[in-house]
Structure formats: C-alpha cells, structure tokens
Design a protein around this motif. Structure first.
Motif, PDB file in Angstrom:
ATOM      1  N   SER A  29       0.828  -1.202   0.000  1.00 20.66           N
ATOM      2  CA  SER A  29       0.000   0.000   0.000  1.00 20.66           C
ATOM      3  C   SER A  29       0.866   1.257   0.000  1.00 20.66           C
ATOM      4  O   SER A  29       2.015   1.228   0.436  1.00 20.66           O
ATOM      5  CB  SER A  29      -0.895   0.027   1.249  1.00 20.66           C
ATOM      6  N   ARG A  30       0.284   2.354  -0.443  1.00 21.42           N
ATOM      7  CA  ARG A  30       1.003   3.629  -0.468  1.00 21.42           C
ATOM      8  C   ARG A  30       1.492   4.005   0.928  1.00 21.42           C
ATOM      9  O   ARG A  30       2.588   4.471   1.111  1.00 21.42           O
ATOM     10  CB  ARG A  30       0.108   4.726  -1.020  1.00 21.42           C
ATOM     11  N   ARG A  31       0.674   3.806   1.933  1.00 19.78           N
ATOM     12  CA  ARG A  31       1.051   4.041   3.333  1.00 19.78           C
ATOM     13  C   ARG A  31       0.804   2.733   4.083  1.00 19.78           C
ATOM     14  O   ARG A  31      -0.146   2.589   4.837  1.00 19.78           O
ATOM     15  CB  ARG A  31       0.223   5.184   3.912  1.00 19.78           C
ATOM     16  N   HIS A  32       1.670   1.775   3.892  1.00 17.03           N
ATOM     17  CA  HIS A  32       1.498   0.399   4.344  1.00 17.03           C
ATOM     18  C   HIS A  32       1.855   0.219   5.828  1.00 17.03           C
ATOM     19  O   HIS A  32       1.054  -0.261   6.611  1.00 17.03           O
ATOM     20  CB  HIS A  32       2.380  -0.508   3.479  1.00 17.03           C
ATOM     21  N   ALA A  33       3.101   0.591   6.180  1.00  9.95           N
ATOM     22  CA  ALA A  33       3.593   0.356   7.538  1.00  9.95           C
ATOM     23  C   ALA A  33       4.728   1.323   7.841  1.00  9.95           C
ATOM     24  O   ALA A  33       5.312   1.913   6.935  1.00  9.95           O
ATOM     25  CB  ALA A  33       4.086  -1.080   7.686  1.00  9.95           C
ATOM     26  N   SER A  34       5.041   1.444   9.123  1.00  8.56           N
ATOM     27  CA  SER A  34       6.171   2.265   9.564  1.00  8.56           C
ATOM     28  C   SER A  34       7.111   1.406  10.383  1.00  8.56           C
ATOM     29  O   SER A  34       6.679   0.543  11.151  1.00  8.56           O
ATOM     30  CB  SER A  34       5.691   3.418  10.456  1.00  8.56           C
ATOM     31  N   LEU A  35       8.411   1.662  10.230  1.00  7.07           N
ATOM     32  CA  LEU A  35       9.445   1.057  11.054  1.00  7.07           C
ATOM     33  C   LEU A  35      10.030   2.206  11.869  1.00  7.07           C
ATOM     34  O   LEU A  35      10.527   3.179  11.304  1.00  7.07           O
ATOM     35  CB  LEU A  35      10.505   0.397  10.173  1.00  7.07           C
ATOM     36  N   MET A  36       9.907   2.131  13.201  1.00  3.72           N
ATOM     37  CA  MET A  36      10.246   3.267  14.064  1.00  3.72           C
ATOM     38  C   MET A  36      11.235   2.851  15.142  1.00  3.72           C
ATOM     39  O   MET A  36      11.227   1.711  15.597  1.00  3.72           O
ATOM     40  CB  MET A  36       8.979   3.784  14.737  1.00  3.72           C
ATOM     41  N   LEU A  37      12.064   3.804  15.546  1.00  5.74           N
ATOM     42  CA  LEU A  37      13.029   3.600  16.621  1.00  5.74           C
ATOM     43  C   LEU A  37      12.617   4.449  17.814  1.00  5.74           C
ATOM     44  O   LEU A  37      12.434   5.662  17.698  1.00  5.74           O
ATOM     45  CB  LEU A  37      14.432   3.998  16.155  1.00  5.74           C
ATOM     46  N   PHE A  38      12.430   3.808  18.973  1.00  7.85           N
ATOM     47  CA  PHE A  38      12.138   4.501  20.228  1.00  7.85           C
ATOM     48  C   PHE A  38      13.206   4.081  21.222  1.00  7.85           C
ATOM     49  O   PHE A  38      13.267   2.910  21.609  1.00  7.85           O
ATOM     50  CB  PHE A  38      10.757   4.129  20.778  1.00  7.85           C
ATOM     51  N   GLY A  39      14.050   5.016  21.617  1.00  5.49           N
ATOM     52  CA  GLY A  39      15.171   4.662  22.497  1.00  5.49           C
ATOM     53  C   GLY A  39      16.095   3.725  21.757  1.00  5.49           C
ATOM     54  O   GLY A  39      16.603   4.057  20.696  1.00  5.49           O
ATOM     55  N   ALA A  40      16.302   2.540  22.280  1.00  5.63           N
ATOM     56  CA  ALA A  40      17.162   1.544  21.633  1.00  5.63           C
ATOM     57  C   ALA A  40      16.348   0.403  21.021  1.00  5.63           C
ATOM     58  O   ALA A  40      16.912  -0.592  20.599  1.00  5.63           O
ATOM     59  CB  ALA A  40      18.150   0.977  22.653  1.00  5.63           C
ATOM     60  N   ARG A  41      15.010   0.550  20.961  1.00  2.72           N
ATOM     61  CA  ARG A  41      14.155  -0.527  20.451  1.00  2.72           C
ATOM     62  C   ARG A  41      13.457  -0.109  19.166  1.00  2.72           C
ATOM     63  O   ARG A  41      13.017   1.027  19.021  1.00  2.72           O
ATOM     64  CB  ARG A  41      13.121  -0.912  21.502  1.00  2.72           C
ATOM     65  N   TRP A  42      13.335  -1.074  18.227  1.00  2.23           N
ATOM     66  CA  TRP A  42      12.649  -0.866  16.960  1.00  2.23           C
ATOM     67  C   TRP A  42      11.245  -1.458  17.037  1.00  2.23           C
ATOM     68  O   TRP A  42      11.028  -2.493  17.675  1.00  2.23           O
ATOM     69  CB  TRP A  42      13.410  -1.550  15.832  1.00  2.23           C
ATOM     70  N   PHE A  43      10.309  -0.801  16.351  1.00  5.95           N
ATOM     71  CA  PHE A  43       8.927  -1.255  16.291  1.00  5.95           C
ATOM     72  C   PHE A  43       8.420  -1.134  14.862  1.00  5.95           C
ATOM     73  O   PHE A  43       8.865  -0.259  14.119  1.00  5.95           O
ATOM     74  CB  PHE A  43       8.022  -0.400  17.191  1.00  5.95           C
ATOM     75  N   VAL A  44       7.483  -2.011  14.484  1.00  2.87           N
ATOM     76  CA  VAL A  44       6.805  -1.904  13.199  1.00  2.87           C
ATOM     77  C   VAL A  44       5.321  -1.694  13.500  1.00  2.87           C
ATOM     78  O   VAL A  44       4.788  -2.253  14.461  1.00  2.87           O
ATOM     79  CB  VAL A  44       7.049  -3.138  12.294  1.00  2.87           C
ATOM     80  N   LEU A  45       4.684  -0.859  12.689  1.00  6.86           N
ATOM     81  CA  LEU A  45       3.270  -0.553  12.852  1.00  6.86           C
ATOM     82  C   LEU A  45       2.598  -0.631  11.492  1.00  6.86           C
ATOM     83  O   LEU A  45       2.994   0.063  10.552  1.00  6.86           O
ATOM     84  CB  LEU A  45       3.106   0.853  13.437  1.00  6.86           C
ATOM     85  N   ASP A  46       1.609  -1.510  11.352  1.00  7.55           N
ATOM     86  CA  ASP A  46       0.828  -1.602  10.119  1.00  7.55           C
ATOM     87  C   ASP A  46      -0.216  -0.487  10.121  1.00  7.55           C
ATOM     88  O   ASP A  46      -0.814  -0.198  11.156  1.00  7.55           O
ATOM     89  CB  ASP A  46       0.136  -2.963  10.026  1.00  7.55           C
ATOM     90  N   HIS A  47      -0.411   0.149   8.984  1.00  6.13           N
ATOM     91  CA  HIS A  47      -1.348   1.272   8.877  1.00  6.13           C
ATOM     92  C   HIS A  47      -2.668   0.856   8.231  1.00  6.13           C
ATOM     93  O   HIS A  47      -3.249   1.599   7.452  1.00  6.13           O
ATOM     94  CB  HIS A  47      -0.717   2.419   8.076  1.00  6.13           C
TER      95      HIS A  47
END
Length: 72
Positions: A8-26
């Motif tokens: 998708s055009r805005r499918h998911a985000s890969l984010m860094l918070f502190g020292a941990r990575w997270f993925v979020l489906d949109h």
C-alpha cells in the motif's frame, strides 16, 4: 517506498524509540508480518526478524557500526 503493487502507499512504519525498533501496520490490505505472524498494532522487532510487507520480504540486520543513527 517500494515499487510493488502488493504494498500500500502508506502500508507500515518502522520506528526507533530509544534503543528498540517497532513496526506498525497502517491498515494495509495485504498486511504486515513479523516472523510469519501478522502484525496488529505496534510490534517490537529486532535483528534477525523477518519482516514482510505485501509480498516484499526483508531480514532485519544490526547496524554495521553497532550504533544507531551514526553518520559517516
């Protein structure tokens, strides 16, 4: 940005918070998957995990320098 019709055009985000990575489906049509499990909401990821968005598959790797965000 991925040139794949299954993503998708805005499918998911890969984010860094502190020292941990997270993925979020949109709310994508074809889903976001971590190690074969569909992501629902924010999900923690780490080096070695398999991330699939649509049909595109990635393996997450640690930073080469061991430091996140280092400029060369």
């Amino acid at each position: 940005m991925l040139g794949d019709a299954s993503v998708s055009r805005r499918h998911a985000s890969l984010m860094l918070f502190g020292a941990r990575w997270f993925v979020l489906d949109h709310g994508s049509t074809n889903g976001t998957w971590v190690n074969g499990q569909q992501v629902s909401g924010e999900t923690s990821v780490r080096a070695g995990d398999r991330l699939r968005v649509g049909r595109a598959l990635f393996r997450l790797a640690p930073p080469l320098s061991g430091r996140v965000g280092r400029r060369v």
